[in-house]
Structures are given as C-alpha cells and as structure tokens.
Design an enzyme around this catalytic site. Structure first.
Site, PDB file in Angstrom:
ATOM      1  N   LYS A  89       0.834  -1.273  -0.097  1.00 39.86           N
ATOM      2  CA  LYS A  89       0.156  -0.111   0.064  1.00 39.86           C
ATOM      3  C   LYS A  89       0.593   1.433  -0.024  1.00 39.86           C
ATOM      4  CE  LYS A  89      -4.388  -1.280  -0.151  1.00 39.86           C
ATOM      5  NZ  LYS A  89      -5.629  -0.426  -0.486  1.00 39.86           N
ATOM      6  N   ASP A 137      -8.467   0.735   7.154  1.00 41.01           N
ATOM      7  CA  ASP A 137      -8.266  -0.472   7.892  1.00 41.01           C
ATOM      8  C   ASP A 137      -7.016  -1.008   8.090  1.00 41.01           C
ATOM      9  OD1 ASP A 137      -7.122  -1.711   5.054  1.00 41.01           O
ATOM     10  OD2 ASP A 137      -9.589  -2.973   5.082  1.00 41.01           O
TER      11      ASP A 137
HETATM   12  C1  LIG Z   1      -2.548  -6.294   2.665  1.00 43.58           C
HETATM   13  C2  LIG Z   1      -3.536  -6.135   1.914  1.00 43.58           C
HETATM   14  N1  LIG Z   1      -3.526  -6.949   0.684  1.00 43.58           N
HETATM   15  C3  LIG Z   1      -4.966  -6.786  -0.192  1.00 43.58           C
HETATM   16  C4  LIG Z   1      -5.642  -5.575  -0.153  1.00 43.58           C
HETATM   17  C5  LIG Z   1      -6.409  -5.492  -0.622  1.00 43.58           C
HETATM   18  O1  LIG Z   1      -6.565  -4.608  -1.464  1.00 43.58           O
HETATM   19  P1  LIG Z   1      -7.768  -3.707  -2.126  1.00 43.58           P
HETATM   20  O2  LIG Z   1      -8.313  -3.284  -1.263  1.00 43.58           O
HETATM   21  O3  LIG Z   1      -7.299  -2.629  -3.379  1.00 43.58           O
HETATM   22  O4  LIG Z   1      -8.403  -4.859  -3.219  1.00 43.58           O
HETATM   23  C6  LIG Z   1      -5.060  -4.820   1.134  1.00 43.58           C
HETATM   24  C7  LIG Z   1      -6.404  -3.931   1.244  1.00 43.58           C
HETATM   25  O5  LIG Z   1      -6.697  -2.787   2.629  1.00 43.58           O
HETATM   26  C8  LIG Z   1      -4.159  -4.886   1.987  1.00 43.58           C
HETATM   27  O6  LIG Z   1      -3.802  -4.060   3.199  1.00 43.58           O
END
Ligand SMILES: Cc1ncc(COP(=O)(O)O)c(C=O)c1O
Length: 411
Positions: A89, A137
């Site tokens: 992120k 989150d």
């Molecule tokens: C570690 C991790 N992987 C995957 C995702 C999924 O991303 P998205 O919400 O863009 O689908 C998130 C989203 O917060 C995440 O924190």
C-alpha cells in the site's frame, strides 16, 4: 494437482465463480482507458522509482511448493519491505497524496509545479495548509500518513471499531490524527467523507464511488509498479500463466489485472481473486455481474480484505478482466502464515501478514481440490504469481498466529 500439508487445513470450504464475461484474449481494450489508462501507470512507475529508498521488492521462487502442487512454478512477491511500511500500500496512498498536492499547488500558484519540488520541501508553506483524510483498516492509512509526512501536509485518518491499537499507533507515528469510528469499514469511509466535506479536507481514498474517481485512480496506478517489477524480474519465457490476488475493495486486483493486460495483451495471466468468506463483495459482484454490497457482520482475520463494497473503478476492470473469484475461510490463514515462516517447501522463511498470504492460502487450498484446480486451468505447465502484499503489519497479531515474532522468524 496434489498437495500435502504438514498442518492440515481446518474446514477448507471455498466458493468459486468463473467470470465468463472476462475477455479471454486480445489486447487491453481502449474502452477501459478512462478507468486506468497505461500512461497513468507509466507516470506512477516513473515517479515512485525516484523516491529515496526505492528498490524493487524480492520475487521469491517457491520451488518446493510448485513441486508439491505439480505445477511449473510458484513465485511470491514479498511486499513486506516496501519503503519500510510493511505493505504494497506504500505505493498507492502516498503517491495519490503527491498527485493531489501537485494539482492543488498548480491551480493555486497558476504555474506548473513538479513533484520533485514538492518532495524537496520547496512548497512546505503551501502544503502545510492542506489536510488529507481517509478511512482505512490500516495499510492504506499508513501510506497516506507517510505520504503526508513526506510531502508536508496534514493528515486525518478514520479507522473502524476493530482496527487494532498497534495499527492505530503506526499511523500516529507518521504524524496523523487518528479518529476511531464506532462501526465497520464502510461506515468509516462515510464518516471520513462527511467530515472532509464539512471542513474542506481532501479525501484520499483507495476506493472509488460515483463522482469520486481521480485519486483512487492514482492509488491504483501506483500499485501497477509491482507488475512492472515482476516483468523485469522474470525471464520472458517464465511469464506467469496465473496470478492469485487477494481482494478487499478490488483496487489491487484491478491494477494488477490491468497492468498485465496492458503489458502482455493476449499473454496476460489468468486473474484469480481470493476474498474472505465474510467479505465476499467481489465474488458476489461476479456472480450477479454487477457491483453487490455485502453487510459485514463479522470482521475477517484478513483485516485489509474485510470490505463490503467494491470500488467502482476496480469493478469496471475486473468485470472485463478477472477470470475467477473464490472465497476462503479465516481458518486457512494461520497455517499459511506458519508454513511460510517455517520455510514453505524448503524456501527460506518469509514473514507474511494475515491479508498478505490470502492468495497463497487460496492456492494451497485449490491444490487440495482437484476439480477446482482443473476449473482454474491449473496443470503441470502452470506458473503462478502470488503477491505477498504485507509482512507483519500488526506484530502482535503476527506473533499470536505464528507463535514467534517476525524478527525471530527472519532470525
Ligand atoms: C495487505 C493487503 N492486501 C490486499 C489488500 C486489498 O487491496 P484492495 O482493497 O485494493 O482490494 C489490502 C487492502 O487494504 C491489504 O491491506
């Protein structure tokens, strides 16, 4: 395919829907340019590669796992070290903050302002007047807070009732003010939007909704860098046939799907999305061929994926480009994190967080289900890419689930 697990999975019920709508062959359709055009990702890649501390994250071959699964290869892109933030992120929210500041300064000063000048602090007096806000989150908020600190603006973060104290503190450590909302993720999104509208703050969200697309587009563009790195890291004759990606609001999956499509056209990998059972908005949207919201009554252990509403922009890509959607249960996550920490199939130990290992957990579970593996077109020629999207972003939860601290695992 066959797989043996040292630690048997408890209750590996999965649901799968194939998206017949997905365009099997052909190049990236121009009709999708307004959603995420290639030049937007090119710009993000070019910009982020200039940031201090940038280096590509490792792409690790899980040879033992591919042997166990009976496939040609499995690669795990380990995002735990991305800019010291612990997750992929770091690429999205911070980049969107920079794009927003460039836009605000350009219009305020009536001249074109470059990102390098913002990064160097030349416009600190002006940027200090700007407040960015977002709901999160954890990982997206950490990226926005880090970006705000780097580029010199103020930051308000909204978290829901279940976000851990450790994740809250991590955002405060970057200078953000963190507000806890008494509700779930989607309620924190609404609260952030309402407060920002009232106080003139700028929402930097990773999810788009009607009338709000520009910054989520930049967030997704930043994520596209991972695909460019993978394509630099893999020999041209080893390109993935499948990519298993975890979905929250779908922005990550859409960015990855779009960038592979833009770069590889017909040869892009089959996109398989994995989501928590309790937060299966992408699965349900695929089932009904339109965005479907889910009311989350129980938070998944995969905190980053516990989202009930799909991002509108992301859906526009996934509807046409994502081939399969599966749901997985929380019970798969602890064993998968432990297996990685122990050195999965003889690999070196890897620290993967609860949301970060979801794609891997799904792959292992699919490996134990021959009919689902066949439905996904997995066979001895398959090369599978996994995005290990986070490390131990919550060290306490990591220790509880793995039984050891992340530092001990890396020893
Ligand atoms: C570690 C991790 N992987 C995957 C995702 C999924 O991303 P998205 O919400 O863009 O689908 C998130 C989203 O917060 C995440 O924190």
């Amino acid at each position: 395919m066959r797989i043996t697990q040292s630690e048997p999975y408890v209750s590996a019920a999965m649901r799968h829907v194939h998206n017949a709508q997905a365009n099997g062959g052909g190049n990236w359709p121009e009709a999708l340019d307004p959603v995420l055009e290639p030049s937007l990702i090119d710009d993000a890649v070019d910009e982020i590669r200039r940031w201090p501390g940038y280096r590509p994250t490792p792409l690790i071959a899980l040879k033992g796992l591919s042997d166990e699964l009976g496939v040609a290869g499995v690669w795990y892109k380990d995002e735990a070290t991305r800019f010291g933030l612990g997750s992929f992120k770091a690429l999205g929210g911070a980049y969107a903050v920079l794009c927003l500041l460039r836009q605000i300064l350009t219009s305020k000063l009536g001249k074109s302002v470059g990102t390098e000048a913002i990064r160097s602090g030349e416009y600190r007096t002006e940027t200090r007047e700007v407040t960015v806000a977002t709901a999160t989150d954890g990982n997206h908020g950490r990226s926005v807070a880090w970006g705000a600190q780097q580029f010199g603006c103020r930051c308000m973060i909204y978290i829901h009732a279940e976000v851990s104290a450790v994740r809250k503190q991590a955002m405060e450590a970057y200078g953000a003010t963190v507000v806890r909302v008494n509700g779930n993720y989607d309620e924190s999104v609404r609260q952030a939007a309402a407060d920002a509208a009232e106080r003139g703050w700028h929402v930097v969200s990773d999810t788009s909704y009607p009338g709000y697309t520009e910054l989520p587009q930049r967030v997704m563009a930043g994520y596209g860098l991972m695909v460019d790195e993978v394509l630099d890291q893999l020999p041209p004759d080893q390109l993935p046939t499948h990519v298993f990606i975890q979905g929250g609001v779908g922005g990550l999956a859409a960015a990855v799907c779009a960038r592979f499509w833009q770069r590889l056209g017909d040869h892009r990998p089959r996109t398989v999305i994995a989501e928590p059972d309790q937060a299966d908005c992408l699965y349900r949207s695929a089932l009904h061929q339109k965005p479907v919201a889910v009311h989350i009554t129980e938070e998944s252990i995969m905190a980053g994926l516990s989202c009930g509403e799909v991002s509108q922009l992301a859906w526009n890509v996934l509807h046409h480009g994502a081939n399969d959607f599966i749901t997985i249960e929380d019970s798969l996550i602890g064993p998968t994190m432990r297996a990685l920490a122990e050195g999965l199939g003889g690999a070196a130990p890897i620290v993967g967080g609860e949301s970060g290992v979801a794609g891997l957990a799904a792959l292992i579970a699919v490996g134990a289900d021959p009919s689902l593996a066949a439905a996904l077109g997995l066979d001895s020629g398959s090369r599978i890419l996994l995005l290990g999207t986070e490390g131990a972003t919550d060290p306490e939860i990591y220790r509880d689930l793995v039984g050891r601290a992340a530092e001990t695992v890396l020893g």
